[in-house]
Motif scaffolding. Structure first.
Motif, short mmCIF file in Angstrom:
data_model
loop_
_atom_site.label_atom_id
_atom_site.label_comp_id
_atom_site.label_asym_id
_atom_site.label_seq_id
_atom_site.Cartn_x
_atom_site.Cartn_y
_atom_site.Cartn_z
N PHE A 42 0.83 -1.21 0.00
CA PHE A 42 0.00 0.00 0.00
C PHE A 42 0.86 1.25 0.00
O PHE A 42 0.61 2.20 -0.75
CB PHE A 42 -0.91 -0.01 1.23
N THR A 43 1.92 1.24 0.81
CA THR A 43 2.83 2.38 0.88
C THR A 43 3.50 2.61 -0.48
O THR A 43 3.67 3.75 -0.92
CB THR A 43 3.90 2.16 1.97
N ALA A 44 3.85 1.51 -1.15
CA ALA A 44 4.46 1.62 -2.48
C ALA A 44 3.45 2.19 -3.49
O ALA A 44 3.83 2.95 -4.39
CB ALA A 44 4.97 0.26 -2.94
N SER A 45 2.18 1.82 -3.34
CA SER A 45 1.16 2.31 -4.27
C SER A 45 0.97 3.82 -4.17
O SER A 45 0.53 4.47 -5.13
CB SER A 45 -0.17 1.59 -4.01
N ARG A 46 1.32 4.38 -3.03
CA ARG A 46 1.21 5.83 -2.83
C ARG A 46 2.45 6.56 -3.33
O ARG A 46 2.53 7.79 -3.27
CB ARG A 46 1.00 6.12 -1.35
N GLY A 47 3.42 5.81 -3.83
CA GLY A 47 4.61 6.42 -4.37
C GLY A 47 5.69 6.71 -3.35
O GLY A 47 6.72 7.32 -3.67
N ASN A 48 5.49 6.24 -2.11
CA ASN A 48 6.48 6.50 -1.05
C ASN A 48 7.64 5.51 -1.09
O ASN A 48 8.68 5.77 -0.49
CB ASN A 48 5.81 6.43 0.32
N MET A 49 7.45 4.39 -1.78
CA MET A 49 8.52 3.41 -1.94
C MET A 49 8.41 2.81 -3.33
O MET A 49 7.31 2.74 -3.90
CB MET A 49 8.42 2.29 -0.88
N ASP A 50 9.53 2.36 -3.87
CA ASP A 50 9.52 1.68 -5.16
C ASP A 50 9.09 0.23 -4.96
O ASP A 50 9.59 -0.46 -4.06
CB ASP A 50 10.92 1.72 -5.78
N LEU A 51 8.17 -0.23 -5.79
CA LEU A 51 7.61 -1.58 -5.63
C LEU A 51 8.68 -2.65 -5.74
O LEU A 51 8.70 -3.59 -4.93
CB LEU A 51 6.52 -1.81 -6.68
N LEU A 52 9.55 -2.53 -6.70
CA LEU A 52 10.61 -3.54 -6.86
C LEU A 52 11.54 -3.55 -5.65
O LEU A 52 11.94 -4.63 -5.18
CB LEU A 52 11.42 -3.26 -8.13
N ASP A 53 11.85 -2.38 -5.14
CA ASP A 53 12.69 -2.29 -3.94
C ASP A 53 12.03 -3.00 -2.76
O ASP A 53 12.71 -3.67 -1.96
CB ASP A 53 12.96 -0.83 -3.57
N VAL A 54 10.72 -2.85 -2.65
CA VAL A 54 9.98 -3.49 -1.56
C VAL A 54 10.09 -5.00 -1.67
O VAL A 54 10.35 -5.71 -0.69
CB VAL A 54 8.49 -3.06 -1.57
N LEU A 55 9.88 -5.54 -2.89
CA LEU A 55 9.95 -6.99 -3.09
C LEU A 55 11.35 -7.53 -2.80
O LEU A 55 11.50 -8.57 -2.15
CB LEU A 55 9.54 -7.34 -4.52
N VAL A 56 12.37 -6.80 -3.23
CA VAL A 56 13.75 -7.24 -3.01
C VAL A 56 14.09 -7.19 -1.52
O VAL A 56 14.64 -8.15 -0.96
CB VAL A 56 14.74 -6.37 -3.82
N CYS A 57 13.76 -6.08 -0.87
CA CYS A 57 14.13 -5.90 0.54
C CYS A 57 13.37 -6.85 1.46
O CYS A 57 13.95 -7.39 2.42
CB CYS A 57 13.91 -4.45 0.97
N THR A 58 12.09 -7.06 1.19
CA THR A 58 11.33 -7.96 2.06
C THR A 58 11.78 -9.40 1.89
O THR A 58 11.84 -10.16 2.85
CB THR A 58 9.81 -7.85 1.80
N THR A 59 12.12 -9.78 0.66
CA THR A 59 12.63 -11.14 0.43
C THR A 59 13.99 -11.31 1.09
O THR A 59 14.27 -12.35 1.72
CB THR A 59 12.72 -11.44 -1.07
N LEU A 60 14.83 -10.30 0.99
CA LEU A 60 16.13 -10.35 1.65
C LEU A 60 15.95 -10.43 3.17
O LEU A 60 16.66 -11.19 3.84
CB LEU A 60 16.95 -9.10 1.29
N GLY A 61 14.99 -9.68 3.69
CA GLY A 61 14.70 -9.75 5.13
C GLY A 61 14.24 -11.13 5.55
O GLY A 61 14.64 -11.64 6.61
N SER A 62 13.42 -11.76 4.71
CA SER A 62 12.96 -13.13 5.00
C SER A 62 14.13 -14.09 5.08
O SER A 62 14.20 -14.94 5.97
CB SER A 62 11.97 -13.59 3.93
N VAL A 63 15.05 -13.97 4.13
CA VAL A 63 16.20 -14.88 4.07
C VAL A 63 17.11 -14.66 5.28
O VAL A 63 17.58 -15.62 5.90
CB VAL A 63 16.97 -14.68 2.75
N ILE A 64 17.35 -13.40 5.63
CA ILE A 64 18.21 -13.10 6.78
C ILE A 64 17.61 -13.67 8.06
O ILE A 64 18.31 -14.30 8.87
CB ILE A 64 18.42 -11.58 6.92
#
Length: 205
Positions: free
Chosen positions: A41-63
């Motif tokens: 939702f935050t990405a949809s408002r333009g406050n974050m890049d969608l691809l960055d969100v997917l990369v960072c959350t997946t990286l967080g999951s792995v860590i």
């Protein structure tokens, strides 16, 4: 909790979403079913890049998963057996059966386990205990996490202001899984107590 997550994402952007997901692996009361749609939702408002969100959350999951894998690896098989031997109603054979199952289906379990509430975090520990090869564990965890994260992030992204509907329906699924786990535990206890009673009767004859 939502205000805290919003503040984290506003301060750190997609990295904040990834940090929240890493913590979710270690502290399940922080549900990914809330974090991921909110990030979308935050990405949809333009406050974050969608691809960055997917990369960072997946990286967080792995860590987060690797941290729990390390806990399992440090615990090891011998300590696991020692702990199990002191638990009521638990037999060493139960652990051995679990080990045998994991040896046969460990890869599928890790991959699909990343997409099941509650088990998402816990599955990393037996993988560590069994010393699943780290590259394979990391690859399977990344793939499973990417699918899970993408579904929930995109749901929040597409729903916009209605992102909380994802949490509502996902919460129902979590409760179903929790209920099935509780039922399985009750059945296990009943079976084990019945076995004990039969053993006592047989020893008296």
């Amino acid at each position: 909790m939502t205000d805290w997550l919003i503040g984290l994402m506003e301060s750190l952007g997609a990295v904040g979403a990834g940090l929240a997901i890493a913590l979710e692996n270690l502290f399940p009361p922080l549900p990914s079913e809330v974090i991921l749609p909110l990030a979308g939702f935050t990405a949809s408002r333009g406050n974050m890049d969608l691809l960055d969100v997917l990369v960072c959350t997946t990286l967080g999951s792995v860590i987060g998963a690797l941290a729990l894998y390390a806990v399992g690896a440090m615990l090891g098989r011998e300590r696991t057996l020692a702990i199990a031997s002191k638990l009521p109603l638990i037999k060493i054979s139960d652990i051995e059966k679990t080990e045998a199952f994991f040896q046969r289906h460990g890869r599928k379990t890790v991959f699909f386990g990343r997409m099941i509430p509650i088990f998402r975090s816990l599955i990393s520990i037996p993988a560590g205990v069994e010393r699943m090869p780290l590259p394979i564990f990391t690859l399977l965890t990344t793939a499973g996490s990417l699918i899970w994260n993408t579904v929930f992030v995109m749901a929040g992204y597409l729903l916009g202001d209605q992102w909380h509907l994802v949490e509502t329906y996902a919460g129902i699924g979590s409760k179903v899984v929790l209920g099935l786990v509780a039922l399985a535990v009750v059945i296990f206890i009943v079976i084990r107590l019945t076995e004990r009673r039969k053993g006592r009767h047989a020893s008296r004859r």
